[in-house]
Design a protein around this motif. Structure first.
Motif, PDB file in Angstrom:
ATOM      1  N   PRO A 182      40.465 -10.754  14.959  1.00  0.00           N
ATOM      2  CA  PRO A 182      39.221 -10.891  15.727  1.00  0.00           C
ATOM      3  C   PRO A 182      39.428 -11.769  16.954  1.00  0.00           C
ATOM      4  O   PRO A 182      40.123 -12.788  16.891  1.00  0.00           O
ATOM      5  N   ILE A 183      38.867 -11.339  18.072  1.00  0.00           N
ATOM      6  CA  ILE A 183      38.917 -12.113  19.307  1.00  0.00           C
ATOM      7  C   ILE A 183      37.487 -12.453  19.697  1.00  0.00           C
ATOM      8  O   ILE A 183      36.674 -11.562  19.940  1.00  0.00           O
ATOM      9  N   LEU A 184      37.187 -13.734  19.738  1.00  0.00           N
ATOM     10  CA  LEU A 184      35.832 -14.171  20.076  1.00  0.00           C
ATOM     11  C   LEU A 184      35.628 -14.121  21.585  1.00  0.00           C
ATOM     12  O   LEU A 184      36.434 -14.656  22.342  1.00  0.00           O
ATOM     13  N   ALA A 185      34.535 -13.470  22.005  1.00  0.00           N
ATOM     14  CA  ALA A 185      34.186 -13.456  23.423  1.00  0.00           C
ATOM     15  C   ALA A 185      32.784 -14.011  23.636  1.00  0.00           C
ATOM     16  O   ALA A 185      32.297 -14.053  24.757  1.00  0.00           O
ATOM     17  N   ARG A 243      39.487 -18.583  23.919  1.00  0.00           N
ATOM     18  CA  ARG A 243      40.067 -18.786  25.255  1.00  0.00           C
ATOM     19  C   ARG A 243      40.424 -17.454  25.892  1.00  0.00           C
ATOM     20  O   ARG A 243      40.150 -17.211  27.072  1.00  0.00           O
ATOM     21  N   LEU A 244      41.027 -16.570  25.092  1.00  0.00           N
ATOM     22  CA  LEU A 244      41.371 -15.238  25.596  1.00  0.00           C
ATOM     23  C   LEU A 244      40.127 -14.380  25.745  1.00  0.00           C
ATOM     24  O   LEU A 244      39.930 -13.727  26.782  1.00  0.00           O
ATOM     25  N   GLY A 245      39.269 -14.381  24.723  1.00  0.00           N
ATOM     26  CA  GLY A 245      38.087 -13.530  24.767  1.00  0.00           C
ATOM     27  C   GLY A 245      37.145 -13.890  25.902  1.00  0.00           C
ATOM     28  O   GLY A 245      36.606 -13.005  26.574  1.00  0.00           O
ATOM     29  N   ASN A 246      36.956 -15.168  26.135  1.00  0.00           N
ATOM     30  CA  ASN A 246      36.083 -15.610  27.218  1.00  0.00           C
ATOM     31  C   ASN A 246      36.670 -15.225  28.569  1.00  0.00           C
ATOM     32  O   ASN A 246      35.937 -14.828  29.493  1.00  0.00           O
TER      33      ASN A 246
END
Length: 443
Positions: free
Chosen positions: A374-377, A208-211
């Motif tokens: 890790p932050i998924l984008a 949610r943050l990365g996107n």
């Protein structure tokens, strides 16, 4: 894994410019380059040479050439980079000459694909190359840089190690299944699985943050007609982007503009005023406003004392973060705003700093809290972690119900498979073609 082909492409954006860079990579990189240079001496590795580029016996251009021998290049192959003037004719003719001497034109993303296949980077790092090129804000650039550096992949490797440890204990039980030996207490295995699930769930939720960081945070500016929505958008932009009028219902369509606040990209959407209208054009604009609200992460509700009467609005914002803004406070003597309302005069610019802070603060908090996580984008990575969470849940169920170990192992192997898809430890040609086809030619 090395390709027998030598490829060439313009690595800089198309068009006219001061300098263009043509990249050549493959086993014959030197062989296809040297016939085009007036210089006949060998090129020393990583030295920049001022050269005359030839088209037969005629001069095509003057430029700079640098040779990067394998394996110490971007692709891991012999690579030559030629800098010339950014003329469309010069770059196109240079490519034609390289092809004549044995190169072929590169496909989109083929240089980075070769870097991945050559072990110069994993798949997650390769995807980060495209993200750095596309980054439009400081936060997006920072996120992509972390991924390109391998930091995110190393965190995935840690998670993979936990899965491998779990799998090894279960495999050991399988090897001695005839002797009815249990090498690991199921309670301990479930505790290990709890730790794995916690990391996996937090990683999935980081999308949610990365996107938002990668693609921009959609913000809908809504309110009654003539509440000052367009004036507020113009004030946030510092530009007269939206038409402002005292006539209610001026805005008939949505207007989208980008603004960076504290390193985060926000996509502001100015919408038509929400009210009942018999005007078909205004009604169409109101429908678009409601759709913009549904797509938004944040809703700025602007009022000048009146309330929205559109009955569908409450349902549309039920799961949204709503920032309530009271506009035109300069017209109200001694106005005192409630604690949940930000007083603003879009016309005079007062209260805008508080509004900007309110917009960005939750994202700053989230980013800081995940500084070492890790932050998924990437939507592909997010999908993989959703599969991993399903695999973990099935593994948990199998362990809790004492299902045979060989059946539990199927779910653990599936989790390892989905995790491996992220970094490329598990891949196929179709997946790679899909990923790298989104890159620009020359990268």
């Amino acid at each position: 894994m090395k390709s027998p082909d030598t490829i060439a492409a313009v690595a800089t954006p198309p068009g006219v410019g001061g300098v263009a860079v043509v990249r050549i990579s493959g086993p014959d990189a030197i062989a296809v380059t040297m016939p085009l240079l007036r210089r006949k001496d060998a090129l020393a590795p990583r030295h920049a040479y001022h050269v005359t580029i030839l088209d037969g016996s005629q001069t095509l251009d003057d430029g700079i050439v640098v040779y990067y021998p394998s394996p110490n290049s971007y692709t891991g192959e012999d690579t030559v980079e030629m800098s010339c003037h950014g003329s469309r004719y010069v770059t196109q003719r240079l490519l034609e000459l390289l092809v004549t001497h044995g190169a072929r034109l590169a496909k989109p993303g083929e240089f980075t694909m070769r870097a991945f296949l050559g072990g110069k980077m994993d798949l997650a790092q390769a995807e980060a190359v495209a993200d750095i090129i596309d980054a439009t804000s400081e936060s997006a650039h920072t996120l992509a840089t972390r991924q390109l550096s391998g930091q995110v992949s190393r965190q995935f490797d840690d998670l993979r190690s936990q899965f491998v440890e779990l799998a090894s204990l279960l495999e050991l039980e399988l090897d001695f299944s005839d002797e009815d030996v249990e090498f690991a207490d199921r309670t301990k295995l479930l505790a290990t699985l709890d730790a794995i699930e916690d990391v996996s769930r937090r990683t999935a939720e980081s999308f949610r943050l990365g996107n938002a960081i990668k693609n921009g945070i959609p913000v809908a500016i809504v309110g009654q007609p003539n509440a000052g929505k367009s004036t507020l958008l113009n004030a946030l932009l510092g530009d007269d982007r939206a038409i402002v009028s005292d006539i209610a219902g001026t805005t008939r369509d949505t207007i989208e503009e980008l603004v960076t606040i504290d390193g985060f990209l926000f996509r502001f959407v100015d919408t038509a005023g929400l009210r009942h209208s018999d005007d078909p054009l205004e009604s169409a604009g109101i429908e678009r406003s409601l759709r913009a609200v549904q797509r938004a992460d944040v809703v700025i509700l602007v009022d000048d004392g009146d309330t929205i009467e559109e009955p569908r609005f409450a349902e549309a914002v039920a799961d949204k973060r709503v920032i309530h803004v009271r506009n035109k406070v300069d017209l109200v003597l001694g106005y005192s705003a409630p604690s949940d309302v930000i007083p603003v005069s879009a016309k005079l610019g007062t209260g805008l700093d508080e509004l900007r802070h309110s917009l960005v603060e939750p994202y700053l908090v989230m980013r800081n809290s995940m500084a070492d996580a890790p932050i998924l984008a990437n939507a592909r990575h997010y999908e993989a972690f959703l599969h991993i969470l399903d695999d973990v849940e099935r593994t948990r169920e199998g362990l809790s119900r004492h299902i045979p170990t060989d059946l539990v192992m199927v779910d653990v192997r599936d989790a390892l498979y989905h995790l491996g898809q992220i970094t490329g430890q598990v891949s196929n040609n179709e997946l790679l073609d899909t990923i790298f086809s989104r890159f620009c030619i020359g990268k």
